[in-house]
Write a protein that holds these residues in place. Structure first.
Motif, PDB file in Angstrom:
ATOM      1  N   VAL A  82      29.631  49.427  20.049  1.00  0.00           N
ATOM      2  CA  VAL A  82      31.347  49.113  20.318  1.00  0.00           C
ATOM      3  C   VAL A  82      32.120  48.872  18.857  1.00  0.00           C
ATOM      4  N   ARG A  85      34.797  51.054  17.680  1.00  0.00           N
ATOM      5  CA  ARG A  85      35.990  51.113  18.629  1.00  0.00           C
ATOM      6  C   ARG A  85      36.747  49.844  18.906  1.00  0.00           C
ATOM      7  N   HIS A 128      34.651  50.992  26.817  1.00  0.00           N
ATOM      8  CA  HIS A 128      33.611  51.097  25.730  1.00  0.00           C
ATOM      9  C   HIS A 128      32.776  49.914  25.881  1.00  0.00           C
TER      10      HIS A 128
END
Ligand SMILES: Cc1cc2nc3c(=O)[nH]c(=O)nc-3n(C[C@H](O)[C@H](O)[C@H](O)COP(=O)(O)OP(=O)(O)OC[C@H]3O[C@@H](n4cnc5c(N)ncnc54)[C@H](O)[C@@H]3O)c2cc1C
Length: 420
Positions: A82, A85, A128
């Motif tokens: 993660v 992002r 995400h």
């Protein structure tokens, strides 16, 4: 073999899993990973097919994750997928406004430098976060995921709980955990009552491209109809959570995009400049729903199943992840001592750890929403004074920052970034 291990071995023979989790939203997968780390065999049953949720494109739905929640994701091995992002939250600004009065001065502002721990938190898109959970779950030893199936029944039978799926299968475990959201069927079937009320508000949610760079700042603008949050995303985008009365929200939802943006600019243009929509628009009716108990024999509730709160401070998922960390720690310790992980006295340790904290936070957010969602001049003056006082006094200021980062209170190990 010592007594505890031998007893555990005999006792485990009758069950298909140690723990069955109903609900594979976000708290369900987090709990499964945490329990597997503690050596338990876990089944996650989720009504929604994982493939459908994992294939969602950009839609701007995102969470403000407190620093402590990010540490839990690191400890569970989810964060690396993660991190690249995620948008760091570098500061928080709150202001009071009555559109279209123009720029409202900030009542309270904090910067990450005051915390000495890096960012105050991170904005992470739902797509995400879910994809990262799914990939980690699929690779985790000890975890089985059944998506596209529902839990429809449960019955406690001595040292086991028998869980029925809509496929007709009956699976046995020592414990059933309800991570099945605000309308938790696990809670209903266990006879756990709920208390709560509607807010008469709807959250309008979507992604925008603001004209001015957001600089990593999260804004909360208190408007008479409800709070409006502008939360920084990567690539210069921002997520908005715009609470309006139900009637206004219906009218606004029916507007074409240009009129929607014009209304938004009247409220936040002083912070963002011109705004363009950058994704689809969503709406969520808002209510408060609190389970009266978090546990029953061989049953525990986690996340929105235990407490569905107002999104005013973006705390819903953060609260759920605190439940995850506390329950996993209680169960891992009970298992190490050879205790029955579904026994009520074990589960009550979890309830004692979490219920008071969550209820205080839920009611605190409820009070802030009521205090700010009106035009009463006396209340406006009082809240302005109160917030400026918090901002000016070193003690309350520090407490507020640590609370926002999720670093206050008795933290379970996972929230400090340590594995179980
Ligand atoms: C507008 C808005 C903005 C928000 N912003 C933030 C934020 O910035 N930060 C934050 O921390 N929180 C935020 N929240 C709160 C956050 O979205 C929730 O707290 C969180 O998603 C709850 O996760 P959960 O896993 O507990 O429940 P859910 O996400 O509701 O998941 C429940 C799952 O259970 C499954 N299920 C239901 N019944 C069954 C069954 N019988 N059998 C099997 N599966 C079942 C469902 O399919 C679903 O997948 C926001 C909420 C709203 C409404």
């Amino acid at each position: 073999m010592d007594f505890a291990r031998r007893w555990r071995h005999i006792w485990a023979m009758d069950r298909d899993f140690d723990v069955i989790i109903a609900g594979g939203g976000l708290n369900g997968p987090a709990l499964a990973l945490a329990l597997a780390q503690g050596g338990l065999r876990v089944l996650v049953v989720d009504a929604r097919p994982a493939s459908a949720r994992a294939s969602v494109g950009f839609d701007g739905r995102a969470y403000a994750l407190a620093l402590a929640s990010q540490r839990l994701l690191s400890a569970l091995g989810v964060w690396p997928a993660v991190a690249a992002r995620a948008q760091p939250i570098l500061g928080i600004r709150t202001s009071d406004g009555v559109p279209p009065e123009g720029a409202a001065p900030f009542l309270l502002g904090f910067d990450h430098g005051e915390l000495d721990e890096g960012a105050m938190g991170f904005m992470v898109e739902d797509r995400h976060l879910y994809a990262a959970f799914l990939a980690t779950l699929e690779a985790a030893p000890g975890v089985t995921l059944r998506s596209g199936a529902s839990v429809t029944g449960q019955a406690v039978d001595g040292a086991l709980v028998a869980v029925t799926l809509d496929t007709g299968e009956v699976l046995r475990a020592a414990l059933l955990v309800g991570c099945d959201g605000r309308a938790s069927g696990v809670a209903q079937r266990a006879g756990i009552r709920r208390t709560g009320w509607g807010y008469g508000q709807t959250a309008l949610v979507g992604a925008i491209r603001p004209e001015r760079p957001h600089q990593g700042l999260a804004h909360q603008v208190f408007l008479p109809e409800g709070p409006l949050a502008i939360l920084p995303l990567r690539d210069g985008l921002a997520s908005i959570v715009w609470s309006e009365t139900e009637a206004n929200a219906r009218t606004i939802s029916a507007l074409p995009d240009e009129d929607y943006c014009a209304l938004l600019e009247a409220r936040i243009g002083h912070l963002t400049g011109r705004v363009e929509l950058a994704g689809p628009r969503f709406s969520y009716p808002l209510n408060l729903t609190l389970a009266e108990h978090y546990v029953a024999p061989r049953v525990a509730l986690v996340g929105d199943a235990a407490h569905g709160v107002h999104p005013i401070a973006g705390q819903g998922l953060n609260l759920g992840l605190r439940d995850v960390a506390a329950l996993a720690e209680v169960l891992a310790e009970a298992r190490a001592r050879g205790e029955d992980i579904g026994a009520l006295d074990v589960l009550e340790r979890y309830q004692r750890w979490r219920r008071f904290d969550s209820t205080v936070l839920a009611l605190g957010m409820d009070a802030v929403n009521r205090l700010f969602s009106n035009t009463n001049p006396l209340l406006r003056a009082a809240r302005g004074l109160g917030m400026r006082a918090v901002g000016a006094l070193a003690g309350p200021r520090r407490s507020f920052i640590r609370e926002a980062a999720g670093l206050s209170g008795d933290l379970p190990r996972l929230l400090t970034g340590q594995r179980l």
